[in-house]
Structure formats: structure tokens, C-alpha cells
Scaffold this active site. Sequence first.
Site, mmCIF file in Angstrom:
data_model
loop_
_atom_site.group_PDB
_atom_site.id
_atom_site.type_symbol
_atom_site.label_atom_id
_atom_site.label_comp_id
_atom_site.label_asym_id
_atom_site.label_seq_id
_atom_site.Cartn_x
_atom_site.Cartn_y
_atom_site.Cartn_z
ATOM 1 N N GLU A 163 -5.254 4.905 13.725
ATOM 2 C CA GLU A 163 -6.225 4.032 14.390
ATOM 3 C C GLU A 163 -6.954 4.645 15.494
ATOM 4 O OE1 GLU A 163 -3.099 3.319 14.349
ATOM 5 O OE2 GLU A 163 -2.574 2.814 16.536
ATOM 6 N N HIS A 183 -0.531 1.379 16.290
ATOM 7 C CA HIS A 183 -1.019 -0.003 17.136
ATOM 8 C C HIS A 183 0.009 -0.095 18.209
ATOM 9 C CE1 HIS A 183 -3.879 -0.835 14.173
ATOM 10 N NE2 HIS A 183 -3.177 -0.889 13.281
ATOM 11 N N ASP A 193 -3.434 -6.896 15.382
ATOM 12 C CA ASP A 193 -2.491 -5.738 15.413
ATOM 13 C C ASP A 193 -2.640 -5.048 16.713
ATOM 14 O OD1 ASP A 193 -5.126 -4.837 14.888
ATOM 15 O OD2 ASP A 193 -5.010 -3.831 13.275
ATOM 16 N N ARG A 213 0.798 -1.142 -0.043
ATOM 17 C CA ARG A 213 0.074 -0.211 -0.100
ATOM 18 C C ARG A 213 0.852 1.327 0.029
ATOM 19 N NH1 ARG A 213 -3.665 -1.214 5.085
ATOM 20 N NH2 ARG A 213 -1.696 -2.540 5.524
ATOM 21 N N LYS A 218 1.912 1.709 7.444
ATOM 22 C CA LYS A 218 2.055 0.772 8.492
ATOM 23 C C LYS A 218 3.114 1.432 9.684
ATOM 24 C CE LYS A 218 0.555 -2.605 9.300
ATOM 25 N NZ LYS A 218 -0.865 -2.794 10.412
ATOM 26 N N TYR A 242 -0.693 4.371 10.826
ATOM 27 C CA TYR A 242 -0.937 3.494 11.755
ATOM 28 C C TYR A 242 0.254 3.070 12.819
ATOM 29 C CZ TYR A 242 -4.985 2.302 8.995
ATOM 30 O OH TYR A 242 -6.447 2.621 8.408
HETATM 31 N N1 LIG Z 1 -5.151 -7.458 10.827
HETATM 32 C C1 LIG Z 1 -5.145 -6.442 9.981
HETATM 33 O O1 LIG Z 1 -4.695 -6.275 9.035
HETATM 34 C C2 LIG Z 1 -6.264 -5.294 10.370
HETATM 35 C C3 LIG Z 1 -6.906 -4.784 9.330
HETATM 36 C C4 LIG Z 1 -7.796 -3.675 9.864
HETATM 37 C C5 LIG Z 1 -8.173 -3.703 10.953
HETATM 38 N N2 LIG Z 1 -7.963 -4.649 11.874
HETATM 39 C C6 LIG Z 1 -8.315 -4.592 13.346
HETATM 40 O O2 LIG Z 1 -9.480 -5.351 13.530
HETATM 41 C C7 LIG Z 1 -9.952 -5.010 14.827
HETATM 42 C C8 LIG Z 1 -11.411 -4.236 14.608
HETATM 43 O O3 LIG Z 1 -11.416 -3.071 14.061
HETATM 44 P P1 LIG Z 1 -12.916 -2.520 13.685
HETATM 45 O O4 LIG Z 1 -12.521 -1.213 12.905
HETATM 46 O O5 LIG Z 1 -13.989 -3.405 13.307
HETATM 47 O O6 LIG Z 1 -13.423 -2.070 15.542
HETATM 48 P P2 LIG Z 1 -14.887 -1.302 15.843
HETATM 49 O O7 LIG Z 1 -14.604 -0.502 16.752
HETATM 50 O O8 LIG Z 1 -15.543 -0.881 14.447
HETATM 51 O O9 LIG Z 1 -15.483 -2.610 16.391
HETATM 52 C C9 LIG Z 1 -15.023 -3.369 17.397
HETATM 53 C C10 LIG Z 1 -16.055 -4.014 18.026
HETATM 54 O O10 LIG Z 1 -15.614 -4.881 19.263
HETATM 55 C C11 LIG Z 1 -16.586 -4.746 20.139
HETATM 56 N N3 LIG Z 1 -16.045 -5.404 21.359
HETATM 57 C C12 LIG Z 1 -15.270 -4.728 22.415
HETATM 58 N N4 LIG Z 1 -14.715 -5.462 23.357
HETATM 59 C C13 LIG Z 1 -15.430 -6.812 23.089
HETATM 60 C C14 LIG Z 1 -15.580 -8.166 23.780
HETATM 61 N N5 LIG Z 1 -14.988 -8.186 25.027
HETATM 62 N N6 LIG Z 1 -16.149 -9.042 23.044
HETATM 63 C C15 LIG Z 1 -17.027 -8.957 22.015
HETATM 64 N N7 LIG Z 1 -16.643 -7.755 21.113
HETATM 65 C C16 LIG Z 1 -16.055 -6.669 21.764
HETATM 66 C C17 LIG Z 1 -17.089 -3.423 20.162
HETATM 67 O O11 LIG Z 1 -18.241 -3.233 20.859
HETATM 68 C C18 LIG Z 1 -17.158 -3.012 18.660
HETATM 69 O O12 LIG Z 1 -18.453 -3.474 17.981
HETATM 70 C C19 LIG Z 1 -9.273 -3.701 15.222
HETATM 71 O O13 LIG Z 1 -8.193 -4.430 16.330
HETATM 72 C C20 LIG Z 1 -8.350 -3.349 14.151
HETATM 73 O O14 LIG Z 1 -7.154 -2.632 13.888
HETATM 74 C C21 LIG Z 1 -6.991 -5.525 11.579
#
Ligand SMILES: NC(=O)c1ccc[n+]([C@@H]2O[C@H](COP(=O)([O-])OP(=O)(O)OC[C@H]3O[C@@H](n4cnc5c(N)ncnc54)[C@H](O)[C@@H]3O)[C@@H](O)[C@H]2O)c1
Length: 377
Positions: free
Chosen positions: A121, A99, A271, A19, A78, A97
Site C-alpha cells: 500500500e 497497513h 484499514d 483472494r 492481507k 498489504y
Molecule cells: N477497507 C478496505 O477493504 C479497503 C480496500 C481498498 C482500499 N482501502 C483504503 O481506502 C483508502 C483510500 O485509498 P485510495 O487508494 O483511494 O487513496 P488515494 O490516495 O487514491 O486517495 C485518498 C484521497 O484522500 C484525500 N485526503 C487526504 N486527507 C484528507 C482529508 N483530511 N480530508 C479529505 N480528503 C483527504 C487525498 O487528497 C486523496 O485524494 C485507504 O485507506 C485504503 O487503504 C480500504
Amino acid sequence: MVSSVRVGLPSETKDRERRVALTPSAVNLLIGHGHEVLVQAGAGEGAGFTDEHYTQAGARLVADAAEVWGADLVCKVKEPQSSEYAHFRDDLTLFAYLHLAAEPDLTRALLDAGVHAYAFETLTDRYGLPLLAPMSEIAGRAAAIVGAAQLSSASGGSGTLMGGAAGVPPAKVVVLGMGVAGTMAAIGARGLDAHVTGVDVDLHRLYEHHLAGNLDATQASEPALVGEHVREADLVIGAALVPGARAPVVVTEEQVASMRPGSVVVDLAIDQGGCIETARPTSLSEPTYVEHGVVHYCVTNVPGQFPRTASKALSAAVAPKLLRLADDLAAGRAGTEQEHPVLQGARNVDGGAIQHEAVAAVFPDLPAAAGLAGDAA
Ligand SMILES: NC(=O)c1ccc[n+]([C@@H]2O[C@H](COP(=O)([O-])OP(=O)(O)OC[C@H]3O[C@@H](n4cnc5c(N)ncnc54)[C@H](O)[C@@H]3O)[C@@H](O)[C@H]2O)c1
């Protein structure tokens, strides 16, 4: 005080990350505001943007990463890799980002060098996390595809097809955290005709999904009850987030061990440290490992493999905020005591101290601004 700033756009260095944070049109936007933009040669190539596209947009092309990092304000995708820490200095503003909850070494390096570090983030507006959302959307969609592929026996999975067949029930998918990433993962999995259960602590969010018919079942995030769904699941997708904090552990190692051999977990929350206890970071080059007979896919930069779509989506979200940050810096505002509202929640590290409450709580031994959890004053 200066009237414009130099913005640097370096090439990404993380494993297979293709990216770029800004498209040529976003670069042109900055230049239109009087800022200078240094682009590292080849930075946009993985996303389909040539050096010529950037020079036509008005950027100055430079070959050397150190020269790009020498800019007043560096914008990248990143979190900086350890090889990039040498570029840190106390008059550098970084927008990327970060993290930090899962990156203690990076946190220390930013603190030690006195970098003004703003994280995509944790930037917050009235809709949520506008700079995380576009990548969560992409990662969520990807999670359903990747999870389905890992279930094939050719990938070491149980050989279960998401949609089942006539007389054979569909695969069971459990999605932890029904925010942006979880919602897209659930929609993707349902698009493949799997049976999808959505888990969240936010019952109103579950109610909305229930009402909209996005899920086959909803489950409040209570450990024992989640465990019952996990035991029966073919695929568990982790997407639970508390902004800035280490991810909550929603599924324990014992629960993972209770899954059938060849089942799959995809932990997007890796992450932020992972919301499945057995998850540890993997790379796009080596995306999986097997633990307790369960295939784990825990790549920290999932959207990096869809650079064309992801770069356009990220740049569209980042550009207006970056422009504000650049304008503020030029006017001598940002990074001082008064944070601009448009950057609310983004300032993670500044002046040698952690500035974000949830990040400070992860690192109680590191210096934090007065009043925050880790305030060592
Ligand atoms: N690995 C990757 O490449 C990548 C890419 C993009 C996003 N992400 C990650 O994905 C994750 C989610 O991001 P998002 O934008 O959807 O966040 P978001 O804030 O939109 O959603 C997170 C959800 O988790 C819920 N939550 C919190 N604690 C909880 C628990 N104990 N049990 C169940 N649910 C719970 C919240 O209520 C919320 O609905 C983040 O860690 C983000 O950084 C990872």
C-alpha cells in the site's frame, strides 16, 4: 549470493478472505525467471484457481503453511494474522498489504523478528500507489453497493432508496477523499442516482471532478463545513488517505451523532485506522454495528468478497514488482542499503527498524532508521 529464490504463496487466513496474491500465470512468470514457487494447497480455490492450475504453471504444491512460509520471499494479500507471526524470521522477505499504522502488534512482531517487510500500500510510482489502486477501485465500487444495501430497513437502515422516486428527492451521499476508492464510490452512488458530494483537501482534484461532472457538489475538507453535509447525509463513505500514516479523522463522533437514525457510514479507510471517528474494524462475518443510531460498515478487507476479480487485478499489479524483488534478492540487492526504484516507498520494516517516514511517525517509541521520526538512536 544465489541466482534464484524460493517464493512462497500461502493461503489467506483472515476472516472470509478468499483472494490469492498471484494467479497461475503470474507464478509462471516467476518460474520463467528461474525462481521456485511454493503454493499452499487450496490457496487459489476461493478465486477459482485450482491446485492443478498452479502445478501446470510450474509451482510446487505443499500442504503445510509452515513450509510455504519457509520460503525466502513470501507474497500474500492481507497483513499477517497473529497466528502467522510464528513464521517470522530474520531471513524472510515479506511482500503484502501491511497497513502498519493500524497494526501495532504486527509492527512489533516484524521488528522483533527482523523481517524484511515490503508493503503493497505504500509502494509509489509516478501515477500514485499502483498496488493499492486496484483494490481501492474494487472497494470503492463495492462501497456504493454495500452502502445502498445497508440503507434498506431490512438491514437496519432508514429505508431510504438511493435514487428516490418521482416527487421524492434522492439519497444524499458524502464521499470523504476523492482518490481512487472515493472516485469509484462516487461513480457507483451516482450510477444509482443518488446526490453525491465529494470532499477532499486537494482542491485541484475536486476541480477535476467538478469539470468532469463526476459529482453533484464538491466540498473542501474543512471540519465545520463537512459537518453540515454529514448531518444531512443518508450515506457517508470514508476514503481519505495519507500514505503510510494513520487516516486523518475527517468526521468527528459529534458529527456522526448529528446524522438521522438509520443513516449509514461505510469507512473504507478503516484499514489505516478510519477517517470517521466512530469507526472500528469489522469483519466480513460481522460487518456492521450501530452507534448513535447510525449503521457502521467498517470491513478491512472489502475486496475479499470479490476474490475472482480482485485476485486477477491484484496479481496483475503485483507480479512485475514481485519479479523485480525476487530478481534483486537473487542478485543480493534488495533489502540492503540501496532500494530498487521499482519498489520505491514499499520498504516499511527492515533490519529491526521502521524504514518508512509516515509509519515511523505513528510509532515514535519503536526503533526507526536514522533520520526518521521514530529514530530512537
Ligand atoms: N477497507 C478496505 O477493504 C479497503 C480496500 C481498498 C482500499 N482501502 C483504503 O481506502 C483508502 C483510500 O485509498 P485510495 O487508494 O483511494 O487513496 P488515494 O490516495 O487514491 O486517495 C485518498 C484521497 O484522500 C484525500 N485526503 C487526504 N486527507 C484528507 C482529508 N483530511 N480530508 C479529505 N480528503 C483527504 C487525498 O487528497 C486523496 O485524494 C485507504 O485507506 C485504503 O487503504 C480500504
